[in-house]
Design a protein around this motif. Structure first.
Motif, PDB file in Angstrom:
ATOM      1  N   ARG A  80       7.021   9.485  -3.675  1.00 54.69           N
ATOM      2  CA  ARG A  80       5.712   9.118  -4.234  1.00 54.69           C
ATOM      3  C   ARG A  80       5.613   7.609  -4.469  1.00 54.69           C
ATOM      4  N   LYS A  81       6.704   7.025  -4.938  1.00 58.67           N
ATOM      5  CA  LYS A  81       6.683   5.566  -5.133  1.00 58.67           C
ATOM      6  C   LYS A  81       6.503   4.856  -3.793  1.00 58.67           C
ATOM      7  N   LEU A  82       7.282   5.299  -2.821  1.00 56.34           N
ATOM      8  CA  LEU A  82       7.223   4.691  -1.490  1.00 56.34           C
ATOM      9  C   LEU A  82       5.806   4.765  -0.934  1.00 56.34           C
TER      10      LEU A  82
ATOM     11  N   ASN B  46       4.688  -5.199   4.973  1.00 57.80           N
ATOM     12  CA  ASN B  46       5.096  -5.164   3.564  1.00 57.80           C
ATOM     13  C   ASN B  46       5.190  -3.734   3.033  1.00 57.80           C
TER      14      ASN B  46
ATOM     15  N   ALA C 162      10.235  11.973  -6.292  1.00 51.85           N
ATOM     16  CA  ALA C 162       9.690  10.837  -7.046  1.00 51.85           C
ATOM     17  C   ALA C 162       9.761   9.563  -6.213  1.00 51.85           C
TER      18      ALA C 162
ATOM     19  N   GLY D 123       8.743  -2.993   3.595  1.00 51.28           N
ATOM     20  CA  GLY D 123       9.597  -3.703   2.640  1.00 51.28           C
ATOM     21  C   GLY D 123       9.469  -3.146   1.232  1.00 51.28           C
ATOM     22  N   ALA D 124       8.261  -2.730   0.866  1.00 53.27           N
ATOM     23  CA  ALA D 124       8.012  -2.246  -0.497  1.00 53.27           C
ATOM     24  C   ALA D 124       8.676  -0.897  -0.748  1.00 53.27           C
ATOM     25  N   GLY D 125       8.931  -0.140   0.333  1.00 54.08           N
ATOM     26  CA  GLY D 125       9.520   1.191   0.168  1.00 54.08           C
ATOM     27  C   GLY D 125      10.959   1.297   0.627  1.00 54.08           C
TER      28      GLY D 125
ATOM     29  N   SER E 166      -0.090  -2.666  -4.904  1.00 55.59           N
ATOM     30  CA  SER E 166       0.072  -3.118  -6.288  1.00 55.59           C
ATOM     31  C   SER E 166       1.312  -3.996  -6.431  1.00 55.59           C
ATOM     32  N   MET E 167       2.287  -3.806  -5.557  1.00 57.47           N
ATOM     33  CA  MET E 167       3.516  -4.602  -5.655  1.00 57.47           C
ATOM     34  C   MET E 167       3.282  -6.070  -5.304  1.00 57.47           C
TER      35      MET E 167
ATOM     36  N   SER F 164       3.118   4.738  -2.428  1.00 54.87           N
ATOM     37  CA  SER F 164       2.133   3.880  -3.093  1.00 54.87           C
ATOM     38  C   SER F 164       2.046   2.529  -2.383  1.00 54.87           C
ATOM     39  N   GLY F 165       2.974   2.258  -1.495  1.00 55.92           N
ATOM     40  CA  GLY F 165       2.870   1.095  -0.619  1.00 55.92           C
ATOM     41  C   GLY F 165       3.011  -0.245  -1.321  1.00 55.92           C
ATOM     42  N   ALA F 166       2.541  -1.257  -0.629  1.00 56.30           N
ATOM     43  CA  ALA F 166       2.763  -2.632  -1.084  1.00 56.30           C
ATOM     44  C   ALA F 166       1.611  -3.194  -1.907  1.00 56.30           C
TER      45      ALA F 166
ATOM     46  N   HIS G 203      13.886   0.142  -0.334  1.00 57.73           N
ATOM     47  CA  HIS G 203      14.942   0.491  -1.297  1.00 57.73           C
ATOM     48  C   HIS G 203      14.847   1.964  -1.687  1.00 57.73           C
ATOM     49  N   HIS G 204      13.626   2.426  -1.889  1.00 62.90           N
ATOM     50  CA  HIS G 204      13.438   3.836  -2.241  1.00 62.90           C
ATOM     51  C   HIS G 204      13.877   4.736  -1.082  1.00 62.90           C
TER      52      HIS G 204
END
Lengths: 601, 601
Positions: B580-582, B514, B577, B517-519, B588-589, B584-586, B521-522
């Motif tokens: 950094r989002k990527l 995950n 940016a 998958g969570a990153g 909190s998502m 942060s991983g899955a 798109h970024h």
């Protein structure tokens, strides 16, 4: 067909717990807003919107408005009846002054309703919404006679109102308007000219329409210092309140728009129409800004409202539609495939929507409280502080809120895959309707310049400094806490980007004002990101306290904490990137002349 | 009405100078593409699109397609005649193989035309575009008999083609398809089932339509390993090439879509239609991916094409429309107001569009060269390298290109203020048409997973390492240079973010998929940003050399350098940016379950 449920639980959380409306019981009107009254308004208002307005949203989009050869306009099937119910239930009177038949409740509750109405049916909401804008201007600038003549029936929604600013050749730059107002010697003026993009300009839902019109008197200066505001009723109003003759204002055509089809966006032709000056001659701009500021908050909430409606439908689709398997192994091994909800990229879009809508709702309702405080706080100082703060936040709520609301609506459409592109599913309408909010009541570029070119500097920067202090204080208070500390530290970094951007403007914009213009849009987004982060910190604090106190609704508050963490992870990092863009200034942006933009063969 | 001029000067710059097509004269077919032939194709092709296709774009949107009670579909006024002209001029044959009547020219030139066609009229372009996809699959997987039966007339556009994948309950997850193919004992199959979202599925522009259809043979595995590809002509084709009986495939309805109204998007009902297996049984997915990869590049270029068309109209409007004054003082003191082109926020949107479209054009045309090289390079190793690189870039071109193309089209609509929302101006259509490109041929979420879940890991990461090396080499070569050095240094930082993100995936995705998958798109956006930055570095290098050599067209090359600087200033910061989002991983998502997404009353 898409569905809508008013998010009443979340709204009650914000109204009762986050902004704690009951604690303002000392303010005029607020004493009526006890928690049980507030909850009843939220719940009943939400039900009305979901049951009466939402069911005619898609049909209204498909049918649109019809202009007849005589210039009259009919709204889509069911709109007139829904407006009758709206009027009968008194939803338009909620936060209007009691003196003119309103209920005098806090503006916060009016704002709650604006969100629900607009989520359920944005095009419908514009009829009472524009009326509210016109009411605000008449309350602030109208003569006592005008107030008594128009306000009762406008507030009761027996009549509706409009705002007539734009002309074919000018919108943002109102100094260029050409509509003329010739004094007739009897206190009235003959208004002649063409206004375009007049929302709710002509329709069949009310017996009269009160147009507020910007025009120029003879010899007025050729700038914004030469525009005056006039009230021009569709039907003249006799002294006994009955309707007189039809005035010389006609709908020339209705526009074919990308969305909000059920709102009649009119070209209005004024041909010597009878009008009366509102406020002082040549002071129309100030009166207009009263309408505009109310309207801008209302438009800001439209960004939230379309995002919310689109989000609810995307959640339902993501839980129903099955494609593929979870990356971590089948979530529902007995079915042929898992719901797409299991896929992180779908969850990303849903969490983005959830974090935005809940944060934006907190901001809009707190903003509405600031409007209340700017009028009703006990001391002049408190009123001025609230006024400065909402002045600063208004372009952020409008500009950031609608930019991001459109993004979220687009992502919610994306959750539907190919079905999202088919009109029957309704997701296209949310996107098309959300699109206008970035444009009207001042494009978002205008909002950004209002923020950076006017609001930042006002009072020697007092408002932005107060903002920094308030956010900083909340960060400082949270930093030692195990749960809130990490959120506060993340927000602190973003606040640092915001402060540095502000400093960069201070150091560079005097030397070249284009540096300000080149970064204004980015600045508005930085401030939007920080402000929503602040709202999330405040919500997290309330959630933490509720959990510590042993709430019955544990899942609700735990979700708040989880969403706050997501917000900090996935929204805040953009502040740094936007700051870097802003600090690149205007040089590369303005380097090329017009010829470099021509398409060369 | 909006206008369109093919950007032929810029295209020639990329084809002749940046990718230097003439230097590949040793490859088969490329010997024909001398600079004068190339220029003639670009200029004449551009003129055709501007003069024949663009004028029916808006009318096509307004009229849409009409399905008649007998299941036949008529396209909007002028489409059939335009397609006749298109066919007569041979524009569809440009880069098709000579063996089947094509001109055998480089795919680069086919891609040039795809951009121009799609800018001029995206809905029109889908008729030959889908045909190209079907042709690719038949070339790769069809029997010699099938090739001879269908390819000549499809390449000549006497017939068109379609791709039939989606069914009501499945799109992305093709393992779930239910359409059945029953062998008839004579080598044919009876195809029965319902396909939806079939672009160009039924129309009046060609005498036959060749459907390529995914279906399941009896007893086939219940997964993507059990799908087979069939060719199902609308009219059966006799051995002499004449048309025989009408096959059992009918258009059940056409969809009401947000945009591309002039393309008939059909529900196709197959009722025992006669079809023939293409390639091996149960190997339909591989054949489909051949269609899809060609189609994905074509869709990627639609992001560019709508951004380009919208940009041209926004430039014209910004130079014509006058509102307000430049922040630095009146630019045109004799007029009542300055053109809005002077405002930094308008310039920001135009420069964003310019930097994106020119960079994306370079990427798409270089991508097309890689397609050529993957087939025609002299050694197996070179072909494999090109194939791996275009495989890696395809989801970036499709996903990043269409996300950003939609953003740009939206911003160009924004330049028009309120007028942008009115359909007559045409800006809404660019946005509505651009919207579909993020969805079809695999949603952009699917593209992101194709990139991160498949392409990154292929060959032990060989392709991404080759990409990093190629970008890094160009950076290293430019770093010492006074003009190129600052561009290269900025790009190096973004490349560092890209490499760090790749590393983060490597270190974390095994433990929890995950996180990938969570990153994803970024990551796709980071790679898009870096890739376009690389294109800008390459273009800047060519421009610098041209200026050093004393070009006649100084302004053109200086604008390239200025735009490259703008790109580095305003696009690259997002890479940090997004990283950094990527990172942060899955956690909190994916923290919240379905119940947390329900709207609570």
């Amino acid at each position: 067909m898409p569905t809508y449920t008013a998010p009443t639980r979340d709204t009650r959380f914000i109204v009762n717990e986050v902004i704690d409306l009951a604690s303002y019981g000392n303010l005029p009107g607020f004493e009526m807003a006890t928690p049980d009254v507030t909850d009843a308004v939220i719940n009943e208002g939400g039900r009305f919107c979901a049951e009466v307005l939402a069911p005619i949203n898609q049909s209204g989009d498909q049918e649109g408005c019809t202009r007849h050869p005589d210039g009259s306009v009919t709204t889509p099937k069911g709109f007139k009846e829904a407006f009758d119910q709206f009027r009968a239930a008194g939803w338009g009177t909620l936060s209007a002054p009691e003196e003119f038949g309103g209920q005098g409740m806090p503006h916060v509750l009016g704002m709650v309703m604006e969100e629900f109405i607009s989520s359920a049916n944005q095009a419908f909401g514009m009829y009472p919404g524009l009326t509210n804008g016109a009411v605000s201007a008449l309350i602030a600038k109208g003569s006592q006679e005008q107030k008594e003549k128009y306000l009762h029936k406008m507030i009761s929604n027996e009549w509706t109102g409009t705002m007539n600013l734009t002309e074919p050749h000018c919108g943002t730059d109102l100094g260029m308007i050409r509509t003329k107002a010739e004094p007739q010697g009897d206190g009235s003026y003959a208004i002649t000219g063409t206004k375009i993009f007049i929302s709710a300009g002509e329709h069949d839902m009310a017996e009269n329409i009160i147009h507020l019109v910007l025009a120029k008197t003879p010899g007025a200066p050729d700038s914004t210092k030469g525009i005056s505001l006039f009230v021009v009723p569709k039907f003249l109003v006799n002294d006994d309140g009955s309707l007189g003759e039809r005035n010389g204002v006609m709908c020339g055509s209705i526009e074919h728009k990308m969305g909000i089809h059920a709102n009649s966006t009119c070209v209005l032709n004024y041909d010597g129409a009878k009008g009366w000056l509102v406020g002082e001659e040549n002071k129309g701009l100030a009166a207009m800004f009263i309408m505009m500021n109310a309207a801008r908050l209302g438009v800001g909430i439209q960004g939230l409202s379309q995002a919310e409606a689109a989000y609810q439908n995307a959640v339902a689709y993501a839980l129903d539609r099955r494609q593929g398997r979870a990356l971590t192994g089948p979530a529902d091994p007995n079915a042929q495939a898992d719901p797409i909800f299991v896929h992180p990229d779908v969850r990303r879009m849903l969490m983005d929507a959830k974090a935005f809508t809940e944060g934006m709702r907190a901001l809009c309702l707190w903003g509405a409280l600031l409007v209340d405080l700017s009028h009703k706080a006990p001391t002049e100082e408190e009123r001025a502080e609230a006024d400065a703060m909402i002045g600063l936040l208004t372009p952020v709520i409008k500009g950031y809120g609608t930019d991001k609301g459109y993004d979220v609506a687009t992502n919610m459409q994306q959750v539907f895959g190919g079905h999202g592109y088919i009109e029957e599913w309704g997701m296209s309408q949310f996107v098309r309707d959300a699109r206008i909010a970035m444009i009207y009541e001042g494009t978002n570029g205008v909002q950004a310049m209002d923020l950076c070119g006017r609001k930042l500097a006002q009072g020697g920067g007092a408002a932005i400094q107060a903002f920094f202090k308030a956010v900083g204080d909340d960060i400082a208070a949270a930093k030692g806490d195990e749960t809130l500390g990490p959120l506060a530290e993340a927000l602190e970094k973003a606040l640092g980007q915001h402060q540095a951007s502000t400093m960069w403007f201070m150091q560079n914009a005097m030397q070249n004002p284009n540096h300000l213009g080149a970064g204004a849009h980015h600045y508005m987004h930085i401030m939007g990101i920080v402000t929503l982060g602040w709202m999330w910190l405040r919500m997290a604090k309330v959630a933490q306290a509720a959990l510590a106190n042993g709430t019955d609704d544990k899942a609700f508050y735990e979700a708040k904490l989880a969403t706050a963490r997501y917000y900090m992870d996935r929204f805040l990092p953009d502040a740094g990137a936007l700051r870097r863009k802003l600090e690149s200034g205007a040089d590369s942006m303005m380097a090329l002349g017009a010829e470099a933009f021509a398409t060369a063969a």
